[in-house]
Design a protein around this motif. Structure first.
Motif: not given
Ligand SMILES: [Fe+2]
Ligand SMILES: [Fe+2]
Length: 361
Positions: A223-224, A252, A277-278, A306
């Protein structure tokens, strides 16, 4: 594997050496710090000769015997004859040009260093836990390496690592995994390992199918991935970030999508995890401020994991929250996160008796 990186203190910009700290535990030393004691724990030594002054070279020559006990690599400026000659005169068998891809340097360090130990985990963890930690950690490194060298993302291996991780989550419990990943040398990698474990465990507790559990576990690992494009000096900055740095870190998610968007080996749902995901259900997230109907259940699940991981992780610039304190913060997020998922997560994650296995109700 551990590297000692020797370089002049006047270097004010990020160099290829800084990126190594993501892949290996790294000690940064000045030329005046070279001594057998300081080098003692290193497997490979990297010396940055770019902009090394006469005094630095003199110190290197004087301590050459201490360096010769180790495999070592010199970093020089491409086309800089003097630096190349200096590296050869000092007995460096391996030379890396400062502008060449960091992936090449990481591979060289790996080739020269000691074979990877079965596990870098301290005693007290089960063998399957140690093996899963080792495998998923290696997968994470390889995915980051693939992202910076433009080679295929090792999706099959990430699924294999996710499978092993799911098995140890079932046998040893999620809290043992959370304890294990806290020992990782890289906060960025430790966080991704944590999100992967939380996501796989939570999906499993929710009764999702094995393939759905695998997908969110592997998605947690990936994910990151966009953080591979952000300088480590920003990612690991011990102080609060300024506005420009905060904006860069927030990029990111977009960087991650850019890295994987044309990769046919990564499926669309995983791409959504990386990109969204954010995002928050009330539209206040980033990068797009998507509304709830555009955010899949898998993304919502990874977002909760997360957030919990970010709140509870130990970073120099912020307070580390206990699980209960993190849950108190998340309680206030209200319509930002999926409340059905969150209520279940909350009821499952709080340790009932210290770091024991979370029992199903
Ligand atoms: Fe992230
Ligand atoms: Fe994250």
């Amino acid at each position: 594997m551990r590297t000692a990186i020797i370089r002049g203190k006047e270097l004010d910009q990020e160099t290829v050496c800084d990126a190594l700290a993501l892949f290996f535990s790294s000690d940064f030393l000045g030329f005046e710090d070279i001594s057998p004691v300081r080098l003692n724990t290193a497997d490979v030594i990297i010396v940055d000769l770019c902009k090394a002054g006469d005094g630095d070279l003199h110190r290197l020559r004087a301590r050459r015997a201490a360096l010769e006990a180790f495999p070592r690599i010199a970093i020089v400026t491409k086309g800089h004859r003097t630096e190349i000659q200096q590296a050869e005169a000092l007995g460096f068998a391996y030379i890396h040009f400062a502008d060449d891809p960091v992936g090449t340097l990481v591979k060289r360090v790996r080739d020269l260093g000691a074979p990877r130990p079965l596990s870098a985990l301290p005693d007290g963890f089960s063998r399957p836990m140690a093996a899963a930690y080792e495998k998923t950690g290696a997968v994470l490194e390889d995915m980051h390496l693939a992202s910076i060298t433009d080679s295929p993302i090792p999706v099959d291996r990430s699924k294999e690592g996710a499978r092993d991780l799911l098995n140890v989550l079932e046998s040893d419990g999620v809290h043992a995994w959370l304890k294990a990943v806290k020992t990782h040398h890289s906060p960025t990698f430790g966080h991704s390992l944590e999100v992967a474990g939380l996501a796989g465990w939570f999906a499993n507790e929710l009764g999702w199918t094995r393939s759905e559990c695998l997908q969110v576990t592997a998605g947690g690992l990936l994910h990151d991935i966009g953080k591979s494009r952000i300088p480590l000096a920003v990612l690991d900055k011990p102080d609060v970030l300024n506005e420009a740095e905060r904006d860069l870190v927030r990029k990111h998610a977009e960087f991650g999508y850019q890295i994987i968007k044309h990769r046919t080996e990564v499926d669309n749902e995983t791409k959504e995890i990386v990109f969204f995901h954010h995002e928050l259900l009330d539209g206040s997230g980033y990068p797009f401020g998507l509304s709830a109907d555009r955010i899949s259940l898998k993304v919502r699940l990874v977002t909760i994991c997360d957030l919990y991981s970010a709140l509870t992780e130990e970073r120099a610039y912020k307070e580390t929250l206990s699980p209960r304190q993190a849950i108190a913060v998340m309680n206030k997020m209200d319509r930002k996160i999926d409340q059905d998922l969150y209520r279940t997560f909350r009821s499952l994650i709080l340790p009932r008796e210290g770091f024991g296995r979370v029992q199903r109700a």
